[in-house]
Design a protein around this motif. Structure first.
Motif, short mmCIF file in Angstrom:
data_model
loop_
_atom_site.label_atom_id
_atom_site.label_comp_id
_atom_site.label_asym_id
_atom_site.label_seq_id
_atom_site.Cartn_x
_atom_site.Cartn_y
_atom_site.Cartn_z
N ALA A 1 0.85 -1.18 0.00
CA ALA A 1 0.00 0.00 0.00
C ALA A 1 0.89 1.23 0.00
O ALA A 1 2.04 1.18 0.42
CB ALA A 1 -0.90 0.00 1.23
N ALA A 2 0.33 2.33 -0.49
CA ALA A 2 1.04 3.60 -0.51
C ALA A 2 0.29 4.59 0.38
O ALA A 2 -0.93 4.66 0.35
CB ALA A 2 1.13 4.13 -1.93
N VAL A 3 1.06 5.33 1.17
CA VAL A 3 0.49 6.37 2.03
C VAL A 3 1.23 7.67 1.72
O VAL A 3 2.46 7.70 1.70
CB VAL A 3 0.65 6.02 3.52
CG1 VAL A 3 0.16 7.16 4.39
CG2 VAL A 3 -0.10 4.73 3.85
N SER A 4 0.46 8.71 1.46
CA SER A 4 1.02 10.03 1.18
C SER A 4 1.00 10.87 2.45
O SER A 4 0.04 10.84 3.21
CB SER A 4 0.18 10.70 0.09
OG SER A 4 0.67 12.00 -0.16
N ILE A 5 2.06 11.63 2.66
CA ILE A 5 2.10 12.61 3.75
C ILE A 5 1.95 13.98 3.09
O ILE A 5 2.84 14.43 2.35
CB ILE A 5 3.42 12.54 4.54
CG1 ILE A 5 3.70 11.12 5.01
CG2 ILE A 5 3.39 13.52 5.70
CD1 ILE A 5 5.11 10.92 5.56
N ILE A 6 0.80 14.60 3.32
CA ILE A 6 0.52 15.90 2.72
C ILE A 6 -0.46 16.66 3.60
O ILE A 6 -1.32 16.04 4.24
CB ILE A 6 0.01 15.77 1.27
CG1 ILE A 6 0.04 17.10 0.57
CG2 ILE A 6 -1.33 15.10 1.21
CD1 ILE A 6 0.02 17.01 -0.94
N ASP A 7 -0.32 17.97 3.64
CA ASP A 7 -1.17 18.82 4.48
C ASP A 7 -1.14 18.38 5.94
O ASP A 7 -2.17 18.36 6.62
CB ASP A 7 -2.61 18.86 3.95
CG ASP A 7 -2.70 19.49 2.58
OD1 ASP A 7 -1.87 20.38 2.27
OD2 ASP A 7 -3.60 19.11 1.81
N PHE A 8 0.05 17.96 6.40
CA PHE A 8 0.26 17.53 7.78
C PHE A 8 -0.64 16.37 8.18
O PHE A 8 -1.09 16.26 9.32
CB PHE A 8 0.09 18.70 8.77
CG PHE A 8 1.17 19.73 8.61
CD1 PHE A 8 2.38 19.59 9.27
CD2 PHE A 8 0.99 20.81 7.77
CE1 PHE A 8 3.39 20.53 9.11
CE2 PHE A 8 2.00 21.76 7.61
CZ PHE A 8 3.19 21.61 8.27
#
Length: 70
Positions: A3-10
């Motif tokens: 799976a992919a997890v994005s870190i964005i907008d805290f």
């Protein structure tokens, strides 16, 4: 599998992921100009600092529920 997890907008997106034993999650810091981390509450993993565009992967070897933070 994985799976992919994005870190964005805290925040982590998606905020919950279901994986099987042997699956790998890859976190990517998609936040422009801001370093982040992914660290398990229980200390199972710690990505160290992820600069924008950096990734960190962890393969799960035990079933369970894992919480983490930046």
């Amino acid at each position: 599998e994985g799976a992919a997890v994005s870190i964005i907008d805290f925040a982590f997106g998606p905020d919950a992921v279901t994986v099987s034993v042997g699956d790998t999650i890859t976190w990517t810091n998609d936040e422009s100009g801001i370093p982040h981390t992914t660290t398990a509450d229980e200390g199972l993993w710690d990505s160290a600092t992820l600069r924008p565009g950096d990734t960190f992967s962890f393969t799960f070897t035990e079933p369970g529920t894992y919480t983490y933070f930046c």
